[in-house]
Design a protein around this motif. Structure first.
Motif, mmCIF file in Angstrom:
data_model
loop_
_atom_site.group_PDB
_atom_site.id
_atom_site.type_symbol
_atom_site.label_atom_id
_atom_site.label_comp_id
_atom_site.label_asym_id
_atom_site.label_seq_id
_atom_site.Cartn_x
_atom_site.Cartn_y
_atom_site.Cartn_z
ATOM 1 N N TRP A 198 -14.402 -19.187 12.371
ATOM 2 C CA TRP A 198 -15.016 -17.862 12.537
ATOM 3 C C TRP A 198 -13.936 -16.797 12.737
ATOM 4 O O TRP A 198 -14.065 -15.675 12.246
ATOM 5 C CB TRP A 198 -15.975 -17.865 13.717
ATOM 6 C CG TRP A 198 -17.214 -18.655 13.454
ATOM 7 C CD1 TRP A 198 -17.414 -19.979 13.718
ATOM 8 C CD2 TRP A 198 -18.423 -18.189 12.847
ATOM 9 N NE1 TRP A 198 -18.673 -20.361 13.319
ATOM 10 C CE2 TRP A 198 -19.314 -19.284 12.783
ATOM 11 C CE3 TRP A 198 -18.842 -16.948 12.356
ATOM 12 C CZ2 TRP A 198 -20.589 -19.177 12.243
ATOM 13 C CZ3 TRP A 198 -20.117 -16.842 11.825
ATOM 14 C CH2 TRP A 198 -20.977 -17.942 11.768
ATOM 15 N N ARG A 202 -13.287 -13.581 10.424
ATOM 16 C CA ARG A 202 -13.260 -12.242 11.023
ATOM 17 C C ARG A 202 -11.937 -11.541 10.708
ATOM 18 O O ARG A 202 -11.904 -10.370 10.319
ATOM 19 C CB ARG A 202 -13.478 -12.382 12.531
ATOM 20 C CG ARG A 202 -13.250 -11.118 13.337
ATOM 21 C CD ARG A 202 -11.972 -11.234 14.115
ATOM 22 N NE ARG A 202 -11.848 -10.258 15.166
ATOM 23 C CZ ARG A 202 -10.734 -10.064 15.861
ATOM 24 N NH1 ARG A 202 -9.670 -10.809 15.624
ATOM 25 N NH2 ARG A 202 -10.677 -9.157 16.800
ATOM 26 N N PRO A 256 -19.583 -7.999 13.600
ATOM 27 C CA PRO A 256 -20.486 -9.134 13.854
ATOM 28 C C PRO A 256 -19.739 -10.455 14.070
ATOM 29 O O PRO A 256 -20.077 -11.232 14.964
ATOM 30 C CB PRO A 256 -21.347 -9.187 12.586
ATOM 31 C CG PRO A 256 -21.295 -7.798 12.038
ATOM 32 C CD PRO A 256 -19.919 -7.326 12.324
ATOM 33 N N VAL A 259 -18.124 -10.603 17.576
ATOM 34 C CA VAL A 259 -19.040 -10.975 18.658
ATOM 35 C C VAL A 259 -19.134 -12.499 18.764
ATOM 36 O O VAL A 259 -19.045 -13.079 19.858
ATOM 37 C CB VAL A 259 -20.437 -10.371 18.425
ATOM 38 C CG1 VAL A 259 -21.449 -10.944 19.418
ATOM 39 C CG2 VAL A 259 -20.385 -8.856 18.550
ATOM 40 N N VAL A 280 -25.255 -17.499 16.955
ATOM 41 C CA VAL A 280 -25.975 -16.481 16.181
ATOM 42 C C VAL A 280 -27.478 -16.618 16.386
ATOM 43 O O VAL A 280 -28.186 -15.624 16.605
ATOM 44 C CB VAL A 280 -25.628 -16.606 14.678
ATOM 45 C CG1 VAL A 280 -26.502 -15.661 13.862
ATOM 46 C CG2 VAL A 280 -24.160 -16.294 14.441
ATOM 47 N N LEU A 284 -29.787 -13.767 18.204
ATOM 48 C CA LEU A 284 -30.875 -13.077 17.510
ATOM 49 C C LEU A 284 -32.207 -13.235 18.245
ATOM 50 O O LEU A 284 -33.003 -12.299 18.315
ATOM 51 C CB LEU A 284 -31.002 -13.596 16.080
ATOM 52 C CG LEU A 284 -29.833 -13.274 15.141
ATOM 53 C CD1 LEU A 284 -30.030 -13.944 13.791
ATOM 54 C CD2 LEU A 284 -29.665 -11.766 14.966
ATOM 55 N N TYR A 289 -31.025 -8.395 16.683
ATOM 56 C CA TYR A 289 -29.949 -8.308 15.692
ATOM 57 C C TYR A 289 -28.925 -7.225 16.038
ATOM 58 O O TYR A 289 -27.762 -7.291 15.608
ATOM 59 C CB TYR A 289 -30.546 -8.039 14.304
ATOM 60 C CG TYR A 289 -31.182 -6.678 14.138
ATOM 61 C CD1 TYR A 289 -30.436 -5.598 13.677
ATOM 62 C CD2 TYR A 289 -32.524 -6.475 14.444
ATOM 63 C CE1 TYR A 289 -31.007 -4.348 13.531
ATOM 64 C CE2 TYR A 289 -33.105 -5.225 14.301
ATOM 65 C CZ TYR A 289 -32.345 -4.172 13.836
ATOM 66 O OH TYR A 289 -32.916 -2.928 13.695
ATOM 67 N N ARG A 290 -29.336 -6.229 16.830
ATOM 68 C CA ARG A 290 -28.392 -5.169 17.196
ATOM 69 C C ARG A 290 -27.236 -5.705 18.050
ATOM 70 O O ARG A 290 -26.176 -5.068 18.125
ATOM 71 C CB ARG A 290 -29.113 -4.063 17.957
ATOM 72 C CG ARG A 290 -30.070 -3.246 17.094
ATOM 73 C CD ARG A 290 -30.690 -2.103 17.873
ATOM 74 N NE ARG A 290 -31.610 -1.331 17.055
ATOM 75 C CZ ARG A 290 -32.316 -0.301 17.496
ATOM 76 N NH1 ARG A 290 -32.177 0.087 18.774
ATOM 77 N NH2 ARG A 290 -33.132 0.347 16.682
ATOM 78 N N LEU A 292 -25.364 -8.007 17.357
ATOM 79 C CA LEU A 292 -24.224 -8.332 16.491
ATOM 80 C C LEU A 292 -23.197 -7.201 16.461
ATOM 81 O O LEU A 292 -22.046 -7.409 16.079
ATOM 82 C CB LEU A 292 -24.701 -8.619 15.065
ATOM 83 C CG LEU A 292 -25.385 -9.972 14.852
ATOM 84 C CD1 LEU A 292 -26.046 -10.017 13.485
ATOM 85 C CD2 LEU A 292 -24.384 -11.113 15.003
ATOM 86 N N MET A 293 -23.624 -6.006 16.867
ATOM 87 C CA MET A 293 -22.703 -4.870 16.913
ATOM 88 C C MET A 293 -22.345 -4.503 18.351
ATOM 89 O O MET A 293 -21.826 -3.414 18.601
ATOM 90 C CB MET A 293 -23.325 -3.667 16.210
ATOM 91 C CG MET A 293 -23.664 -3.900 14.748
ATOM 92 S SD MET A 293 -22.221 -4.337 13.739
ATOM 93 C CE MET A 293 -21.373 -2.752 13.646
ATOM 94 N N LYS A 294 -22.607 -5.418 19.293
ATOM 95 C CA LYS A 294 -22.267 -5.143 20.692
ATOM 96 C C LYS A 294 -20.768 -4.887 20.842
ATOM 97 O O LYS A 294 -19.948 -5.593 20.267
ATOM 98 C CB LYS A 294 -22.666 -6.326 21.582
ATOM 99 C CG LYS A 294 -23.979 -6.146 22.294
ATOM 100 C CD LYS A 294 -24.195 -7.211 23.344
ATOM 101 C CE LYS A 294 -25.465 -6.942 24.153
ATOM 102 N NZ LYS A 294 -25.678 -7.945 25.208
#
Length: 325
Positions: A198, A202, A256, A259, A280, A284, A289-290, A292-294
């Motif tokens: 991952w 990324r 994403p 995270v 993931v 979710l 789903y928001r 993922l942008m934390k």
């Protein structure tokens, strides 16, 4: 004889580039480590505290945010709160200097090699307008995958920033005891590479966006690579704008995956392994789903300036050293 002289000049230029990149990374760390820590702690927070559909008051949300950001130091005085934002600083120094040396010192070498040997192929495939941008992005992918080698240092830094013990234990262990336990158990050491695939994904997306966007701005906006342009050397302002554009693109594209990477790293080494897909799925279901942008807000506020700072300073230092020597 001429070839030897050219090789010596090229090697010296590369060495100065790596030196400038390492120095830029060291300066960056002192300025931006606290915001990086805040971003990591927000990413690792698994509550719905800041969703609009909860019943917390503004004051209660502010109190929760303070506890997340400063952890055990919250409410103990501003000096202690600031100090709490500099955890795992030794690991951070090693990681940051090596990371920036790789990104901004080694990438120009790879980019130069690709331009000299594969420019024709790229021109045929993507066209002359996009060739240099794609070459820079491709070099960025190679750098991003190589960064996985630094994952143990990054993992130890993240554990320090998020307050996770390196080893799960009922009692707090000293650093010396923890180091001995890691050396005695190679499997635990290998767990420092948890989430390597991952992380590679990324880094690849992020570095492609970083170097590709920066090169696109220099090539298509500032026209710096035009052989007919007499003033083809980038100014400090142009370096800054191109670097800032690349940094913002990199953070948004990789958010994403970042995270998932941080949450995989924010576990003790002897805790049960968890897959990225499980993270993931759980994210979710429990957070939406928001999530993922934390942390993307703090990362844009902190990581974009720090990447811009390092990228700009590294290029400026390399050019200055080349002029001096």
């Amino acid at each position: 004889m001429k070839a030897d002289h050219h090789h010596h000049n090229s090697s010296s230029k590369s060495s100065r580039g790596i030196l400038g990149a390492g120095a830029a990374g060291f300066m960056e760390l002192f300025l931006f480590h606290p915001m990086d820590t805040i971003g990591k702690r927000l990413i690792n927070d698994r509550t719905r505290s800041f969703n609009s559909n909860n019943n917390l008051t503004v004051a209660e949300k502010a109190s929760q945010l303070r506890r997340i950001v400063f952890r055990h130091a919250a409410g103990t005085g501003i000096r202690n709160e600031i100090a709490s934002l500099y955890p795992a600083f030794g690991f951070a120094v090693l990681y940051k200097v090596m990371q920036r040396s790789l990104q901004f010192g080694i990438h120009p070498i790879i980019n130069r090699h690709l331009l000299e040997n594969y420019a024709h192929e790229f021109n045929n495939r993507v066209g002359s307008r996009w060739a240099r941008t794609t070459i820079a992005g491709t070099g960025g992918i190679l750098i991003g995958v190589s960064e996985v080698l630094l994952l143990p240092l990054d993992a130890l830094k993240v554990k320090g920033q998020t307050g996770v013990k390196v080893l799960s234990a009922d009692v707090e262990q000293s650093r010396a005891t923890t180091a001995k336990n890691l050396i005695r158990n190679p499997r635990l050491l290998m767990n420092l590479y948890r989430g390597a695939s991952w992380t590679a994904a990324r880094n690849s997306f992020g570095c492609f966006a970083l170097f590709g966007t920066s090169t696109f701005i220099k090539d298509n906006i500032f026209d710096l690579y035009n052989p007919n342009n007499a003033t083809s050397a980038a100014t400090l302002q142009q370096h800054f704008i191109a670097s800032l554009s690349g940094a913002c693109a990199s953070i948004v594209v990789a958010a994403p995956l970042d995270v998932i990477k941080v949450r995989m790293q924010a576990t003790s080494l002897n805790a049960a392994s968890v897959s990225g897909f499980s993270i993931v799925r759980e994210l979710l279901v429990n957070e939406g789903y928001r999530a993922l942008m934390k942390g993307v807000g703090p990362k844009l506020l902190a990581s974009a300036p720090k990447v811009t700072f390092s990228f700009t300073v590294a290029q400026w230092l390399a050019e200055m050293l080349n002029r001096v020597y």
